[in-house]
Design a protein around this motif. Structure first.
Motif, PDB file in Angstrom:
ATOM      1  N   LEU A  14       0.934  -1.026   0.116  1.00  0.00           N
ATOM      2  CA  LEU A  14      -0.150  -0.478   0.027  1.00  0.00           C
ATOM      3  C   LEU A  14       1.022   1.437  -0.261  1.00  0.00           C
ATOM      4  CD1 LEU A  14      -2.815   0.953  -0.266  1.00  0.00           C
ATOM      5  CD2 LEU A  14      -2.222   1.182   2.259  1.00  0.00           C
ATOM      6  N   ALA A  15       1.942   1.080   0.368  1.00  0.00           N
ATOM      7  CA  ALA A  15       3.287   2.696   0.538  1.00  0.00           C
ATOM      8  C   ALA A  15       3.565   2.639  -0.743  1.00  0.00           C
ATOM      9  CB  ALA A  15       4.105   1.955   1.900  1.00  0.00           C
ATOM     10  N   MET A  33      -4.438  -3.747  -5.163  1.00  0.00           N
ATOM     11  CA  MET A  33      -6.306  -3.827  -5.120  1.00  0.00           C
ATOM     12  C   MET A  33      -5.715  -5.686  -5.641  1.00  0.00           C
ATOM     13  SD  MET A  33      -8.178  -2.428  -4.465  1.00  0.00           S
ATOM     14  CE  MET A  33     -10.310  -2.535  -5.135  1.00  0.00           C
ATOM     15  N   LYS A  34      -5.173  -5.616  -6.264  1.00  0.00           N
ATOM     16  CA  LYS A  34      -4.976  -7.468  -6.718  1.00  0.00           C
ATOM     17  C   LYS A  34      -4.270  -8.186  -5.808  1.00  0.00           C
ATOM     18  CE  LYS A  34      -4.457  -7.681 -11.839  1.00  0.00           C
ATOM     19  NZ  LYS A  34      -5.915  -6.088 -11.330  1.00  0.00           N
ATOM     20  N   SER A  35      -3.776  -7.171  -4.523  1.00  0.00           N
ATOM     21  CA  SER A  35      -2.954  -8.359  -4.159  1.00  0.00           C
ATOM     22  C   SER A  35      -4.338  -8.845  -2.191  1.00  0.00           C
ATOM     23  CB  SER A  35      -1.803  -7.419  -2.634  1.00  0.00           C
ATOM     24  OG  SER A  35      -2.566  -6.653  -2.316  1.00  0.00           O
ATOM     25  N   ALA A  36      -4.980  -7.922  -2.089  1.00  0.00           N
ATOM     26  CA  ALA A  36      -6.282  -8.292  -1.446  1.00  0.00           C
ATOM     27  C   ALA A  36      -7.207  -9.463  -1.851  1.00  0.00           C
ATOM     28  CB  ALA A  36      -6.916  -6.401  -1.224  1.00  0.00           C
ATOM     29  N   ARG A  37      -6.814 -10.103  -0.541  1.00  0.00           N
ATOM     30  CA  ARG A  37      -7.369 -11.853  -0.528  1.00  0.00           C
ATOM     31  C   ARG A  37      -8.247 -11.466   0.586  1.00  0.00           C
ATOM     32  NH1 ARG A  37      -4.919 -12.315  -4.922  1.00  0.00           N
ATOM     33  NH2 ARG A  37      -2.616 -13.532  -4.595  1.00  0.00           N
ATOM     34  N   ARG A  42      -9.588  -5.784   1.792  1.00  0.00           N
ATOM     35  CA  ARG A  42      -9.710  -4.399   0.094  1.00  0.00           C
ATOM     36  C   ARG A  42     -10.266  -3.480   0.518  1.00  0.00           C
ATOM     37  NH1 ARG A  42     -10.378  -5.849  -4.990  1.00  0.00           N
ATOM     38  NH2 ARG A  42     -12.472  -5.170  -6.214  1.00  0.00           N
ATOM     39  N   ALA A  43     -11.366  -3.258   1.340  1.00  0.00           N
ATOM     40  CA  ALA A  43     -11.595  -2.318   2.105  1.00  0.00           C
ATOM     41  C   ALA A  43     -10.983  -0.839   2.054  1.00  0.00           C
ATOM     42  CB  ALA A  43     -13.391  -2.496   3.091  1.00  0.00           C
ATOM     43  N   TYR A  44      -9.833  -2.124   2.556  1.00  0.00           N
ATOM     44  CA  TYR A  44      -9.393  -0.695   3.485  1.00  0.00           C
ATOM     45  C   TYR A  44      -8.323  -0.482   2.531  1.00  0.00           C
ATOM     46  CZ  TYR A  44      -5.377   1.044   6.062  1.00  0.00           C
ATOM     47  OH  TYR A  44      -4.122   1.801   6.486  1.00  0.00           O
ATOM     48  N   ILE A  45      -7.286  -1.064   1.254  1.00  0.00           N
ATOM     49  CA  ILE A  45      -7.119  -0.627   0.139  1.00  0.00           C
ATOM     50  C   ILE A  45      -7.908   0.130  -0.512  1.00  0.00           C
ATOM     51  CG2 ILE A  45      -6.216  -1.317  -1.955  1.00  0.00           C
ATOM     52  CD1 ILE A  45      -4.991  -3.319  -0.251  1.00  0.00           C
ATOM     53  N   THR A  46      -9.031  -0.178  -0.892  1.00  0.00           N
ATOM     54  CA  THR A  46      -9.904   0.578  -1.904  1.00  0.00           C
ATOM     55  C   THR A  46     -10.520   2.238  -0.898  1.00  0.00           C
ATOM     56  OG1 THR A  46     -11.666  -1.328  -2.568  1.00  0.00           O
ATOM     57  CG2 THR A  46     -12.390   0.852  -2.879  1.00  0.00           C
ATOM     58  N   LEU A  47     -10.452   2.511  -0.056  1.00  0.00           N
ATOM     59  CA  LEU A  47     -10.980   3.731   1.065  1.00  0.00           C
ATOM     60  C   LEU A  47     -10.106   4.450   1.173  1.00  0.00           C
ATOM     61  CD1 LEU A  47     -13.488   2.745   3.765  1.00  0.00           C
ATOM     62  CD2 LEU A  47     -13.661   3.945   1.053  1.00  0.00           C
ATOM     63  N   THR A  48      -8.434   4.087   1.089  1.00  0.00           N
ATOM     64  CA  THR A  48      -7.157   3.982   1.404  1.00  0.00           C
ATOM     65  C   THR A  48      -6.954   5.341  -0.411  1.00  0.00           C
ATOM     66  OG1 THR A  48      -6.429   3.320   3.153  1.00  0.00           O
ATOM     67  CG2 THR A  48      -4.579   4.748   1.888  1.00  0.00           C
ATOM     68  N   LEU A  49      -6.951   4.429  -1.450  1.00  0.00           N
ATOM     69  CA  LEU A  49      -6.763   4.649  -2.643  1.00  0.00           C
ATOM     70  C   LEU A  49      -7.680   5.695  -2.960  1.00  0.00           C
ATOM     71  CD1 LEU A  49      -5.558   1.473  -4.341  1.00  0.00           C
ATOM     72  CD2 LEU A  49      -4.313   3.516  -3.690  1.00  0.00           C
TER      73      LEU A  49
END
Length: 86
Positions: A14-15, A33-37, A42-49
């Motif tokens: 994510l960094a 996003m692809k790394s989120a299993r 996935r929700a955390y990465i989506t909201l951060t991005l």
């Protein structure tokens, strides 16, 4: 969700994605996003991005243009719009 500080030692994927958004690059975000299993991850990465896209949207536009219909890019886009109140 205004804080975009991510410890690169604890979350290097994510960094790297956030650093990429600052350079206008979308591929590190796509990789994150692809790394989120798991759904929570996935929700955390989506909201951060999505928060990063609110500050600098060009990288997300490039991603959507390069891969029309990409579910991950679309998820980030919709999350950004939701954060913007749309």
């Amino acid at each position: 969700m205004g804080n975009l500080e991510v410890d690169p030692e604890r979350d290097p994927v994510l960094a790297r994605a956030l650093a990429g958004t600052l350079r206008g690059e979308w591929r590190p975000a796509a990789d994150a996003m692809k790394s989120a299993r798991e759904w929570e991850r996935r929700a955390y990465i989506t909201l951060t991005l999505a928060t990063a896209a609110r500050r600098r949207v060009e990288w997300l536009r490039r991603w959507l243009k390069a891969n029309p219909g990409d579910a991950d890019a679309t998820a980030v886009h919709h999350a950004m719009e939701s954060l913007n109140g749309h």
